[in-house]
Motif scaffolding. Structure first.
Motif, PDB file in Angstrom:
ATOM      1  N   CYS B 127       4.193  -9.133  16.547  1.00  0.00           N
ATOM      2  CA  CYS B 127       4.931  -8.227  15.665  1.00  0.00           C
ATOM      3  C   CYS B 127       4.543  -6.800  16.038  1.00  0.00           C
ATOM      4  N   PRO B 128       5.239  -6.187  16.976  1.00  0.00           N
ATOM      5  CA  PRO B 128       4.830  -4.860  17.426  1.00  0.00           C
ATOM      6  C   PRO B 128       4.795  -3.849  16.274  1.00  0.00           C
ATOM      7  N   ASN B 129       3.759  -3.048  16.269  1.00  0.00           N
ATOM      8  CA  ASN B 129       3.561  -2.028  15.230  1.00  0.00           C
ATOM      9  C   ASN B 129       3.620  -2.605  13.818  1.00  0.00           C
ATOM     10  N   GLU B 130       3.068  -3.790  13.684  1.00  0.00           N
ATOM     11  CA  GLU B 130       3.136  -4.506  12.411  1.00  0.00           C
ATOM     12  C   GLU B 130       2.603  -3.691  11.243  1.00  0.00           C
ATOM     13  N   TYR B 131       1.510  -2.962  11.495  1.00  0.00           N
ATOM     14  CA  TYR B 131       0.850  -2.290  10.374  1.00  0.00           C
ATOM     15  C   TYR B 131       1.462  -0.930  10.048  1.00  0.00           C
ATOM     16  N   SER B 132       2.524  -0.568  10.805  1.00  0.00           N
ATOM     17  CA  SER B 132       3.258   0.641  10.446  1.00  0.00           C
ATOM     18  C   SER B 132       4.675   0.291  10.028  1.00  0.00           C
ATOM     19  N   SER B 133       4.879  -0.975   9.677  1.00  0.00           N
ATOM     20  CA  SER B 133       6.224  -1.408   9.318  1.00  0.00           C
ATOM     21  C   SER B 133       6.597  -0.936   7.928  1.00  0.00           C
ATOM     22  N   GLY B 134       7.888  -0.750   7.767  1.00  0.00           N
ATOM     23  CA  GLY B 134       8.383  -0.309   6.472  1.00  0.00           C
ATOM     24  C   GLY B 134       8.438  -1.459   5.482  1.00  0.00           C
ATOM     25  N   PRO B 135       8.764  -1.143   4.214  1.00  0.00           N
ATOM     26  CA  PRO B 135       8.851  -2.195   3.197  1.00  0.00           C
ATOM     27  C   PRO B 135       9.937  -3.210   3.554  1.00  0.00           C
ATOM     28  N   THR B 259      24.047  13.980  11.346  1.00  0.00           N
ATOM     29  CA  THR B 259      23.838  12.579  11.718  1.00  0.00           C
ATOM     30  C   THR B 259      22.738  12.539  12.777  1.00  0.00           C
ATOM     31  N   LEU B 260      21.695  11.823  12.465  1.00  0.00           N
ATOM     32  CA  LEU B 260      20.559  11.744  13.390  1.00  0.00           C
ATOM     33  C   LEU B 260      20.757  10.514  14.284  1.00  0.00           C
ATOM     34  N   VAL B 261      20.833  10.732  15.583  1.00  0.00           N
ATOM     35  CA  VAL B 261      20.958   9.611  16.518  1.00  0.00           C
ATOM     36  C   VAL B 261      19.715   9.603  17.398  1.00  0.00           C
ATOM     37  N   THR B 262      19.022   8.481  17.409  1.00  0.00           N
ATOM     38  CA  THR B 262      17.707   8.479  18.058  1.00  0.00           C
ATOM     39  C   THR B 262      17.540   7.303  19.020  1.00  0.00           C
ATOM     40  N   ALA B 263      16.573   7.454  19.905  1.00  0.00           N
ATOM     41  CA  ALA B 263      16.141   6.371  20.790  1.00  0.00           C
ATOM     42  C   ALA B 263      14.703   6.695  21.173  1.00  0.00           C
ATOM     43  N   ARG B 264      14.047   5.775  21.857  1.00  0.00           N
ATOM     44  CA  ARG B 264      12.672   6.082  22.243  1.00  0.00           C
ATOM     45  C   ARG B 264      12.558   6.321  23.752  1.00  0.00           C
ATOM     46  N   ILE B 265      11.644   7.201  24.106  1.00  0.00           N
ATOM     47  CA  ILE B 265      11.411   7.496  25.516  1.00  0.00           C
ATOM     48  C   ILE B 265      10.387   6.538  26.089  1.00  0.00           C
ATOM     49  N   ASP B 266       9.348   6.302  25.329  1.00  0.00           N
ATOM     50  CA  ASP B 266       8.143   5.720  25.925  1.00  0.00           C
ATOM     51  C   ASP B 266       8.152   4.204  25.938  1.00  0.00           C
ATOM     52  N   SER B 267       7.378   3.693  26.861  1.00  0.00           N
ATOM     53  CA  SER B 267       7.054   2.280  26.875  1.00  0.00           C
ATOM     54  C   SER B 267       5.532   2.231  26.967  1.00  0.00           C
ATOM     55  N   GLY B 318       5.964   8.102  22.126  1.00  0.00           N
ATOM     56  CA  GLY B 318       4.777   7.478  21.526  1.00  0.00           C
ATOM     57  C   GLY B 318       5.108   6.389  20.529  1.00  0.00           C
ATOM     58  N   GLU B 319       6.339   5.862  20.578  1.00  0.00           N
ATOM     59  CA  GLU B 319       6.754   4.863  19.591  1.00  0.00           C
ATOM     60  C   GLU B 319       6.004   3.537  19.751  1.00  0.00           C
ATOM     61  N   ALA B 320       5.495   3.272  20.948  1.00  0.00           N
ATOM     62  CA  ALA B 320       4.791   2.007  21.173  1.00  0.00           C
ATOM     63  C   ALA B 320       3.478   1.947  20.400  1.00  0.00           C
ATOM     64  N   PHE B 321       2.968   3.104  20.001  1.00  0.00           N
ATOM     65  CA  PHE B 321       1.673   3.134  19.320  1.00  0.00           C
ATOM     66  C   PHE B 321       1.842   3.606  17.882  1.00  0.00           C
ATOM     67  N   ASP B 322       2.346   2.683  17.077  1.00  0.00           N
ATOM     68  CA  ASP B 322       2.577   2.947  15.658  1.00  0.00           C
ATOM     69  C   ASP B 322       3.505   4.134  15.428  1.00  0.00           C
ATOM     70  N   TYR B 323       4.543   4.208  16.238  1.00  0.00           N
ATOM     71  CA  TYR B 323       5.627   5.183  16.008  1.00  0.00           C
ATOM     72  C   TYR B 323       5.148   6.623  15.887  1.00  0.00           C
ATOM     73  N   LEU B 564       6.150   6.001  31.854  1.00  0.00           N
ATOM     74  CA  LEU B 564       6.720   6.192  30.515  1.00  0.00           C
ATOM     75  C   LEU B 564       5.682   6.020  29.405  1.00  0.00           C
ATOM     76  N   TYR B 565       4.434   5.774  29.775  1.00  0.00           N
ATOM     77  CA  TYR B 565       3.374   5.699  28.761  1.00  0.00           C
ATOM     78  C   TYR B 565       3.181   7.088  28.157  1.00  0.00           C
ATOM     79  N   VAL B 566       3.022   7.129  26.869  1.00  0.00           N
ATOM     80  CA  VAL B 566       2.990   8.422  26.172  1.00  0.00           C
ATOM     81  C   VAL B 566       1.823   9.297  26.627  1.00  0.00           C
TER      82      VAL B 566
END
Lengths: 101, 723
Positions: B127-135, B259-267, B318-323, B564-566
């Motif tokens: 479960c990636p970033n499990e401890y920063s997951s939303g409700p 309108t916010l449109v987003t994606a992540r850069i990092d792996s 930096g999304e791979a490390f707890d967003y 692509l590592y942050v």
């Protein structure tokens, strides 16, 4: 310096002087004093200044031993508890170890 | 005399030159080149990753070719510790055994075999970033079984590994051949290893930081006399954002809704320097940049006054490390501090659309034209979200693209989680609608999530190498298909179509009417961009999007993909700079100015960039693109409790050097013989001395010394000296 070549009053002076220097948080000087004057205080045939020399030697022994005990206890406590103390432990460290707690 | 000395010198010189000049060190050790080591990262409460001891871990090499080899190593091997050499395809099956019984394991060397590469390889959590997951998130990595996002995840990326691990990519297969040769010569008879010279390896990856971010940051902040000042750095870099229209500082009424449109850069990956992120992040990022470029063609920036809506394209890092990136943006939105020049509040953003992980399933659809996507949304009641979803589906159908709606609070890992945690009141009430586009439903289709093997071949990318005209025109997709350059089932075409769909949906949202023209995103552009991010930085787009140097200074970019590592916040990475410049180049206004004029010109809401341009002569770009810091709020809030778990607290350890080498360790026979000989010599010498002393009268002449008589005077002197 060879004690046997010193007159007795100089021996007392020297012993007293070493004791006083040891009072400045220098327990090693007390230890030296105790070893050095041990024979003068307890083995040599009696002479006038011997009683006083004996007093300084005894005090040096007690002082040095106290220091050794206290320091040993502190070192043991510090080594065992440094990690558990966390921030305090790091602050008390002269060399913070790399790569471990 | 001098002449003869000279001849002797010449003779010596001759001897030395004839003798093979190889240092003993080089004769003993053979270094393993090109290995990517696993290193240590820390969060608020734990350390994760690997470290060797100060001097490096030494172990006898054992080629683990099947599970029983691994079991023998753990349970039966006697000449331990061992250095296990494992292929990527076997790694998943044996790593838990090594993690449970690390006593006999000195280290692990993973190699990727061309003929036998892993079918899944992901060191991120189940479960990636499990401890920063939303409700509302249901994924649990601690529970065995159950439905999880990243089924094959070993979680090593975020676990403390008790031994060092090095990774050897396919390009370094000759190192494995060397190791296997050595292994087969010395170690092959595994039941008969005792007392023999054995092929061994030494892995050094000693990490300075330990325990947790809290401890290492504290130790980095206080400098003691004999310790190096820094042991770890916070992870972080830059987010990139670009808005269709410039943001305005004006208050409330005149403010456009965004309108916010987003994606992540990092792996990410467990290993230093190899985080290709093809399916994990690049496909999403390229889709976003292409869609942004397309929308800027549909709606010119000069039409700003006509519309009440704006679109803010953002790439999080930096999304791979707890967003890290999205947590910072959400935090800054909460305190109205982002974007810096025209801050927004959550109330200004009625809709957030994230282009999530969409690269995993493309490989299985290489032979057909479909690309099924899933649009996740937490609530059905938000009309903004539903409207967007409907038009997305409608436009998608035009290209045979199905978008399945998934109404669930159990959202896949994405920046939505940051917004749902930090801006909980607006996301829960529905004031901030949220939509996440992925290519999977209950579990990832990407089997290489955040790993070293998430390479371009995992998305079936095949570069077409079509030249770009000097005015920056790309060949339109219909033309590419008509002339047979590309086929409809190709990734580039699919991404361009998705970008077109996203751009047209946003056009409809901004203008309120359907797009009637025929502008579409170009698969040619997508082809070039994928090449830049997956294969080589020395590509047409990045060469054009670089800062222009002085006249004639053609600084060459390296012929490999940008990592692509942050990375650490103190060391800016190239990937976000490239992404930002590409956005500027593809969407910005080209001003007819020279360099000094470009630097001097200022307009509210815009910034100017002097880039190299399509014909490399320099071009002035006026753009709304900008960078914002992607450093976790944990490191900017004064006196933040790193143990609290509210924000990302990842840091990376400092290290001095990381290397690996192979050598043949002595069997111990020589050392034992030397020890025994020494012992014997000492004993003989002692006996001899004893005998000599006892029988001195037999050996030496017995004659009384003449000086005895005059001893007295001398002894007095000696006594004073001997004090």
């Amino acid at each position: 310096m060879d004690l046997s070549r010193l007159p007795n009053d100089k021996k007392l002076q020297l012993c007293r002087w070493y004791f006083r220097v040891g009072c400045m948080f220098l327990p090693f000087v007390w230890a030296v004093n105790a070893v050095w004057f041990f024979k003068e205080a307890f083995v040599k045939p009696p002479y006038d200044e011997q009683k006083q020399i004996k007093k300084y030697v005894v005090m040096s022994v007690v002082g040095a031993t106290t220091w050794i005990v206290v320091l040993t206890v502190w070192v043991i406590i510090f080594q065992l508890q440094r990690v558990a103390w966390g921030e305090v432990g790091d602050a008390l460290s002269f060399i913070v170890p790399l790569g471990r707690a | 005399m001098a002449v003869s000395n000279f001849y002797v010198f010449l003779l010596l010189l001759g001897i030395v030159t004839i003798t093979k000049c190889e240092r003993l060190h080089e004769q003993i050790y053979s270094s393993i080149e090109g290995g990517a080591p696993c290193f240590r990262r820390l969060n608020g409460t734990h350390q994760a990753g690997c470290s060797s001891s100060d001097k490096g871990a030494v172990g006898v090499i054992h080629m683990v070719d099947n599970i029983s080899d691994a079991q023998w190593l753990v349970y039966n091997a006697t000449e331990g510790p061992y250095m296990a050499v494992v292929s990527t395809s076997l790694f998943y099956d044996i790593v838990e055994l090594f993690m449970s019984y690390p006593k006999n394991i000195a280290g692990v060397l993973i190699y990727d075999n061309v003929n036998d590469s892993a079918t899944s390889f992901t060191q991120d959590s189940r479960c990636p970033n499990e401890y920063s997951s939303g409700p509302g998130s249901l994924c649990s990595s601690s529970q065995a079984g159950g439905v999880v996002w990243n089924e094959k995840g070993t979680g090593l990326l975020k676990r403390d590994i008790p031994f060092p691990i090095f990774f050897l990519p396919q390009s370094r297969s000759e190192e494995i051949v060397k190791i296997r040769d050595c292994y087969e010569r010395f170690n092959y008879d595994k039941n008969n290893q005792q007392g023999r010279p054995l092929c061994s390896a030494q892995l050094n990856s000693f990490m300075f930081a330990a325990v947790s971010s809290e401890v290492c940051m504290r130790r980095s902040a206080t400098s003691t006399l004999l310790s190096p000042t820094k042991v770890c750095d916070p992870l972080g870099d830059n987010n990139v954002y670009y808005s269709l229209f410039p943001g305005t500082k004006t208050k409330d009424s005149a403010k456009k809704s965004v309108t916010l449109v987003t994606a992540r850069i990092d792996s990410a990956s467990l290993f230093d320097g190899v985080s290709p992120g093809s399916a994990s992040s690049v496909v999403g990022m390229v889709t976003l940049i292409t869609a942004a470029a397309t929308l800027s063609q549909l709606i010119p920036v000069t039409d700003s006054q006509l519309y009440e809506q704006n679109v803010l394209w953002t790439l999080f890092n930096g999304e791979a490390f707890d967003y890290i990136g999205s947590q910072r943006v959400a935090y800054d939105l909460q305190r109205a501090a982002w974007p810096a020049h025209a801050p927004l509040t959550p109330a200004d953003i009625p809709l957030h659309v994230e282009i999530g992980q969409i690269g995993g399933s493309v490989i299985s659809h290489l032979n057909d034209t479909t690309w099924p996507l899933h649009a996740f949304t937490a609530t059905q009641i938000v009309s903004e979200t539903l409207k967007f979803l409907n038009s997305l589906s409608t436009y998608g159908e035009m290209y045979n693209m199905t978008v399945f709606s998934e109404y669930t609070t159990n959202l896949p890992p994405s920046s939505l989680h940051s917004f749902r945690r930090i801006l909980r009141n607006v996301t829960e009430s529905g004031d901030l609608g949220e939509l996440l586009i992925t290519d999977h439903n209950n579990t990832f289709t990407n089997m290489y999530y955040n790993s070293a093997l998430d390479d371009y071949d995992k998305i079936g990318f095949n570069y077409h190498n079509i030249s770009i005209s000097s005015d920056g025109q790309f060949v339109p997709t219909p033309e590419l298909i008509a002339n047979g350059t590309m086929k409809e089932n190709e990734l580039q075409v699919k991404i361009s179509r998705l970008s077109t769909v996203v751009a047209r949906t946003l056009y409809q949202r901004v203008t309120g009417k359907d797009y009637a023209g025929d502008v579409v995103a170009s698969a040619h552009l997508v082809d070039e961009m994928l090449y830049c991010f997956l294969r080589s930085q020395a590509c047409r787009l990045l060469l054009a999007a670089e800062y222009a140097q002085g006249a004639g200074a053609e600084e060459s970019l390296p012929d490999r993909a940008a990592p692509l590592y942050v990375g650490v916040a103190t060391w800016p990475a190239t990937a976000p700079v490239f992404a930002g410049h590409l956005l500027a180049l593809l969407t910005g206004t080209h001003l007819p100015l020279n360099k000094s004029g470009c630097d001097a010109q200022k307009e509210e809401g815009f910034s100017n960039y002097w880039l190299r341009g399509w014909n490399h002569t320099g071009v002035c770009i006026q753009t709304t693109m900008n960078f914002s810091q992607a450093l976790s709020p944990a490191f900017i809030i004064p006196d933040y409790d790193l143990k609290s778990g509210i924000y990302s607290t990842w840091t990376e350890s400092v290290w001095h050097a990381m290397w690996a080498r192979v050598f043949v360790s002595a069997g111990g026979g020589g050392a034992a013989a030397a020890g025994a000989a020494g012992l014997l010599a000492t004993a003989v010498a002692a006996l001899l001395t004893y005998w000599l002393q006892r029988h001195a009268s037999l050996v030496f002449l017995d004659r009384a010394p003449a000086s005895m008589a005059v001893d007295d005077a001398a002894s007095g002197i000696l006594r004073t000296v001997n004090c």
